[in-house]
Scaffold this active site. Sequence first.
Site, PDB file in Angstrom:
ATOM      1  N   ASP A   9       0.853  -1.183   0.000  1.00  0.00           N
ATOM      2  CA  ASP A   9       0.000   0.000   0.000  1.00  0.00           C
ATOM      3  C   ASP A   9       0.894   1.241   0.000  1.00  0.00           C
ATOM      4  O   ASP A   9       1.669   1.459   0.937  1.00  0.00           O
ATOM      5  CB  ASP A   9      -0.894  -0.025   1.248  1.00  0.00           C
ATOM      6  CG  ASP A   9      -2.020   0.995   1.177  1.00  0.00           C
ATOM      7  OD1 ASP A   9      -2.184   1.631   0.125  1.00  0.00           O
ATOM      8  OD2 ASP A   9      -2.729   1.156   2.188  1.00  0.00           O
ATOM      9  N   MET A  10       0.802   2.040  -1.054  1.00  0.00           N
ATOM     10  CA  MET A  10       1.594   3.263  -1.131  1.00  0.00           C
ATOM     11  C   MET A  10       1.154   4.243  -0.048  1.00  0.00           C
ATOM     12  O   MET A  10      -0.034   4.355   0.252  1.00  0.00           O
ATOM     13  CB  MET A  10       1.431   3.910  -2.502  1.00  0.00           C
ATOM     14  CG  MET A  10       1.876   3.036  -3.675  1.00  0.00           C
ATOM     15  SD  MET A  10       3.620   2.573  -3.595  1.00  0.00           S
ATOM     16  CE  MET A  10       4.419   4.169  -3.686  1.00  0.00           C
ATOM     17  N   ASP A 103      -2.921   2.315  -6.103  1.00  0.00           N
ATOM     18  CA  ASP A 103      -1.795   2.354  -5.159  1.00  0.00           C
ATOM     19  C   ASP A 103      -1.787   1.188  -4.173  1.00  0.00           C
ATOM     20  O   ASP A 103      -1.184   1.282  -3.100  1.00  0.00           O
ATOM     21  CB  ASP A 103      -1.808   3.681  -4.397  1.00  0.00           C
ATOM     22  CG  ASP A 103      -3.074   3.877  -3.569  1.00  0.00           C
ATOM     23  OD1 ASP A 103      -4.033   3.107  -3.747  1.00  0.00           O
ATOM     24  OD2 ASP A 103      -3.102   4.807  -2.739  1.00  0.00           O
ATOM     25  N   GLU A 104      -2.403   0.082  -4.551  1.00  0.00           N
ATOM     26  CA  GLU A 104      -2.584  -1.004  -3.583  1.00  0.00           C
ATOM     27  C   GLU A 104      -2.678  -2.346  -4.318  1.00  0.00           C
ATOM     28  O   GLU A 104      -3.295  -2.437  -5.376  1.00  0.00           O
ATOM     29  CB  GLU A 104      -3.864  -0.741  -2.798  1.00  0.00           C
ATOM     30  CG  GLU A 104      -4.219  -1.738  -1.729  1.00  0.00           C
ATOM     31  CD  GLU A 104      -5.573  -1.420  -1.105  1.00  0.00           C
ATOM     32  OE1 GLU A 104      -5.985  -2.206  -0.236  1.00  0.00           O
ATOM     33  OE2 GLU A 104      -6.227  -0.418  -1.493  1.00  0.00           O
TER      34      GLU A 104
END
Length: 347
Positions: A9-10, A103-104
């Site tokens: 996860d960013m 982003d995940e």
Amino acid sequence: MDKVILHVDMDAFFAAVEVIDDPTLKGKAVIVGGTSERGVVATCSYEARKFGVKSAMPTYIAKEKCPHGIFIHPRHYRYEEISNEVFKILYSITDKVEPVSIDEAYLDITYLKERPEVIASRIKYMVRKKLGLTISIGISYNKFLAKLASDWNKPNGLKIITRDMVPKILFPLPLKKVHGLGEKSVKKLNNIGIFNVEQLYNLPRELFYDYFGKFGGEIYNRIRGEDSREVTVYRERKSVGRETTLKRNTQEKEDLKIYIEDFAQDIEEYLLENNLSGKTVILKLKTASFQNHTKSKTLNKYIYSKRDIFEAAWRILEVLELKEEVRLIGVSLTSLKTNEEEQLTLF
């Protein structure tokens, strides 16, 4: 043999991209989202979160909580560019990658020979070195616990949850941490004095079905550390759409028509880039009283052009009776398929 699942996860992704593109923003309260008073926060830096700013918060509230914040309009094209680079790194580790969002993602590394924490550390190093971004990673034997672990010590976190740690590690957690429990369910449980996982754990199984219906069994199992969901390598995109909050509420259909045309253009561009077409057009409206309304129309053919998307959405709006002013409008196209599939069926 237990699986080994990573959840990556960013950290504050949109805001982090803005900072790497403009280093003068480093250490400041960066808030990405609609910049008008009627906008909504998409994400924000951790400096802004200290003041209580969070995703989905109306911009005017974010400005009250963090008046010195730097408000930036989203640059989705740029976030997609960086996301593609992150996913290239993930696919260099394994082809068993399930994208969840821009982003995940989940990774299944069960059969890789290196220790999970070594693999996770390498991913973090590669993302930091190549892109200048931090990423949080959770490691466990199923998706629920891996996702929980990635959120454990953000930002730049790395956490492992092993089978022997469950269920005690879960007991102190608030109910909102349980994947599958929405805001309404949490409130329902709070009303009967249930506030954490341990209290929920001690309820009889039958009560889970009473409160959560057919998902009761899944919730019951998850808080006991069980989650049978597989990492799905290919996830077909089911829809593409655009929406926006209006600068001023309106009941004028001609005003709304302009937005539908813009959305149709954006959707066409995405469909052409990805060689897709769709069959069901959905119009979404949110009224001044924050009531959501959706209407859909399934066509007798697959479409991808701006003209066809616009005409279908406009026909839906034309026959609607707008009893209240509209504050948000959106258009999406679902029932997607690749154009090759359509051509093959013809032959």
